[in-house]
Scaffold this active site. Structure first.
Site, PDB file in Angstrom:
ATOM      1  N   GLU A  20       0.864  -1.185   0.000  1.00  0.00           N
ATOM      2  CA  GLU A  20       0.000   0.000   0.000  1.00  0.00           C
ATOM      3  C   GLU A  20       0.889   1.218   0.000  1.00  0.00           C
ATOM      4  O   GLU A  20       1.905   1.250   0.691  1.00  0.00           O
ATOM      5  CB  GLU A  20      -0.851   0.039   1.273  1.00  0.00           C
ATOM      6  CG  GLU A  20      -2.082  -0.805   1.190  1.00  0.00           C
ATOM      7  CD  GLU A  20      -2.273  -1.635   2.437  1.00  0.00           C
ATOM      8  OE1 GLU A  20      -1.533  -1.421   3.423  1.00  0.00           O
ATOM      9  OE2 GLU A  20      -3.140  -2.519   2.421  1.00  0.00           O
ATOM     10  N   TYR A  79       8.031   1.669  -7.749  1.00  0.00           N
ATOM     11  CA  TYR A  79       7.344   0.377  -7.845  1.00  0.00           C
ATOM     12  C   TYR A  79       6.958   0.057  -9.304  1.00  0.00           C
ATOM     13  O   TYR A  79       7.060  -1.083  -9.735  1.00  0.00           O
ATOM     14  CB  TYR A  79       6.086   0.372  -6.961  1.00  0.00           C
ATOM     15  CG  TYR A  79       6.388   0.471  -5.476  1.00  0.00           C
ATOM     16  CD1 TYR A  79       7.319  -0.376  -4.881  1.00  0.00           C
ATOM     17  CD2 TYR A  79       5.739   1.398  -4.669  1.00  0.00           C
ATOM     18  CE1 TYR A  79       7.599  -0.287  -3.522  1.00  0.00           C
ATOM     19  CE2 TYR A  79       6.013   1.487  -3.309  1.00  0.00           C
ATOM     20  CZ  TYR A  79       6.941   0.647  -2.741  1.00  0.00           C
ATOM     21  OH  TYR A  79       7.220   0.730  -1.399  1.00  0.00           O
TER      22      TYR A  79
HETATM   23  C1  COA Z   1      10.943   5.859  -2.128  1.00  0.00           C
HETATM   24  C2  COA Z   1      12.426   5.862  -1.709  1.00  0.00           C
HETATM   25  C3  COA Z   1      12.709   4.578  -0.926  1.00  0.00           C
HETATM   26  C4  COA Z   1      13.297   5.879  -2.974  1.00  0.00           C
HETATM   27  O1  COA Z   1      14.641   5.719  -2.547  1.00  0.00           O
HETATM   28  P1  COA Z   1      15.903   6.231  -3.385  1.00  0.00           P
HETATM   29  O2  COA Z   1      17.086   5.564  -2.811  1.00  0.00           O
HETATM   30  O3  COA Z   1      15.917   7.703  -3.442  1.00  0.00           O
HETATM   31  O4  COA Z   1      15.523   5.622  -4.819  1.00  0.00           O
HETATM   32  P2  COA Z   1      16.455   5.465  -6.097  1.00  0.00           P
HETATM   33  O5  COA Z   1      17.542   6.482  -6.124  1.00  0.00           O
HETATM   34  O6  COA Z   1      16.821   4.029  -6.255  1.00  0.00           O
HETATM   35  O7  COA Z   1      15.393   5.855  -7.238  1.00  0.00           O
HETATM   36  C5  COA Z   1      14.459   4.910  -7.640  1.00  0.00           C
HETATM   37  C6  COA Z   1      13.376   5.512  -8.492  1.00  0.00           C
HETATM   38  O8  COA Z   1      12.501   6.265  -7.645  1.00  0.00           O
HETATM   39  C7  COA Z   1      12.021   7.393  -8.380  1.00  0.00           C
HETATM   40  N1  COA Z   1      12.549   8.607  -7.743  1.00  0.00           N
HETATM   41  C8  COA Z   1      13.501   8.691  -6.789  1.00  0.00           C
HETATM   42  N2  COA Z   1      13.652   9.987  -6.417  1.00  0.00           N
HETATM   43  C9  COA Z   1      12.777  10.703  -7.165  1.00  0.00           C
HETATM   44  C10 COA Z   1      12.439  12.087  -7.224  1.00  0.00           C
HETATM   45  N3  COA Z   1      13.060  12.998  -6.446  1.00  0.00           N
HETATM   46  N4  COA Z   1      11.465  12.467  -8.083  1.00  0.00           N
HETATM   47  C11 COA Z   1      10.830  11.556  -8.876  1.00  0.00           C
HETATM   48  N5  COA Z   1      11.105  10.224  -8.856  1.00  0.00           N
HETATM   49  C12 COA Z   1      12.070   9.813  -8.014  1.00  0.00           C
HETATM   50  C13 COA Z   1      12.547   7.246  -9.781  1.00  0.00           C
HETATM   51  O9  COA Z   1      11.629   6.445 -10.499  1.00  0.00           O
HETATM   52  C14 COA Z   1      13.840   6.501  -9.544  1.00  0.00           C
HETATM   53  O10 COA Z   1      14.274   5.807 -10.659  1.00  0.00           O
HETATM   54  P3  COA Z   1      15.371   6.518 -11.646  1.00  0.00           P
HETATM   55  O11 COA Z   1      16.580   6.785 -10.799  1.00  0.00           O
HETATM   56  O12 COA Z   1      15.574   5.481 -12.678  1.00  0.00           O
HETATM   57  O13 COA Z   1      14.736   7.783 -12.128  1.00  0.00           O
HETATM   58  C15 COA Z   1      12.787   7.126  -0.871  1.00  0.00           C
HETATM   59  O14 COA Z   1      12.318   8.269  -1.551  1.00  0.00           O
HETATM   60  C16 COA Z   1      12.252   7.123   0.544  1.00  0.00           C
HETATM   61  O15 COA Z   1      12.870   6.587   1.453  1.00  0.00           O
HETATM   62  N6  COA Z   1      11.056   7.729   0.759  1.00  0.00           N
HETATM   63  C17 COA Z   1      10.439   7.793   2.089  1.00  0.00           C
HETATM   64  C18 COA Z   1       9.867   6.473   2.493  1.00  0.00           C
HETATM   65  C19 COA Z   1       8.781   6.019   1.550  1.00  0.00           C
HETATM   66  O16 COA Z   1       7.925   6.784   1.144  1.00  0.00           O
HETATM   67  N7  COA Z   1       8.808   4.704   1.216  1.00  0.00           N
HETATM   68  C20 COA Z   1       7.779   4.072   0.415  1.00  0.00           C
HETATM   69  C21 COA Z   1       6.727   3.562   1.345  1.00  0.00           C
HETATM   70  S1  COA Z   1       5.392   2.776   0.447  1.00  0.00           S
END
Ligand code: COA
Length: 144
Positions: free
Chosen positions: A104, A116
């Site tokens: 979710e 995702y």
């Molecule tokens: C979601 C989360 C885990 C992504 O972690 P991250 O280490 O920054 O992710 P990555 O660098 O591997 O990026 C993965 C993808 O996420 C998306 N993404 C990451 N940062 C982004 C941004 N600032 N804007 C748009 N898309 C973004 C892109 O699709 C990216 O793929 P790409 O690098 O090919 O463009 C991080 O933002 C986070 O910890 N968020 C808070 C917790 C949360 O909301 N978790 C999900 C709960 S359901």
């Protein structure tokens, strides 16, 4: 270099003080601890040398595997750690031999939704006012 390992209570002790400040305010430390201790859960950490820069966890249900959380340390985001964590979570889940992995997510969390979708999750449902009685949740699922 980032290494992905199983998360243990020692890892939890290292991050618990600043969990909400450094990572995410979604969970209180006590919730993460009980999740880690649950026999149905599997948690992993991403480590840069010895520093924990991310973690993720799943829970195994009778018909399904659910992603409980995936979080990258705020100062380490947008460097591919989320993708490494999700990739490993899917690899571990595939071996458990259930039909689906699901989750979710807040419909406003476009970053997580985009992550995702990159891994083949599809939007299959909706829970109204699921978060704090305000924000809607989207249910996403991937078939193995
Ligand atoms: C979601 C989360 C885990 C992504 O972690 P991250 O280490 O920054 O992710 P990555 O660098 O591997 O990026 C993965 C993808 O996420 C998306 N993404 C990451 N940062 C982004 C941004 N600032 N804007 C748009 N898309 C973004 C892109 O699709 C990216 O793929 P790409 O690098 O090919 O463009 C991080 O933002 C986070 O910890 N968020 C808070 C917790 C949360 O909301 N978790 C999900 C709960 S359901």
């Amino acid at each position: 270099m980032i290494k992905i390992k199983k998360m243990n209570l020692e890892d939890f002790e290292k991050i618990k003080e600043n969990l909400q400040k450094d990572f995410d305010d979604f969970w209180k430390p006590s919730i993460l601890k009980s999740e880690l201790e649950s026999k149905d859960s599997i948690y992993i950490v991403a480590k840069k040398d010895e520093e924990i820069v991310g973690f993720a966890g799943i829970k195994v249900f009778p018909d399904d595997i659910e992603i409980m959380n995936i979080v990258t340390k705020k100062i380490e985001r947008k460097k591919g750690i989320g993708k490494l964590l999700l990739d490993k979570i899917i690899e571990i889940s595939r071996k458990i031999e259930k039909e689906y992995i699901s989750l979710e997510v807040n419909e406003k969390n476009i970053i997580a939704i985009s992550l995702y979708e990159k891994f083949g999750f599809e939007k299959i449902g909706f829970r109204k006012k699921y978060y704090n009685g305000i924000d809607n949740a989207i249910i996403m699922r991937k078939k193995f």
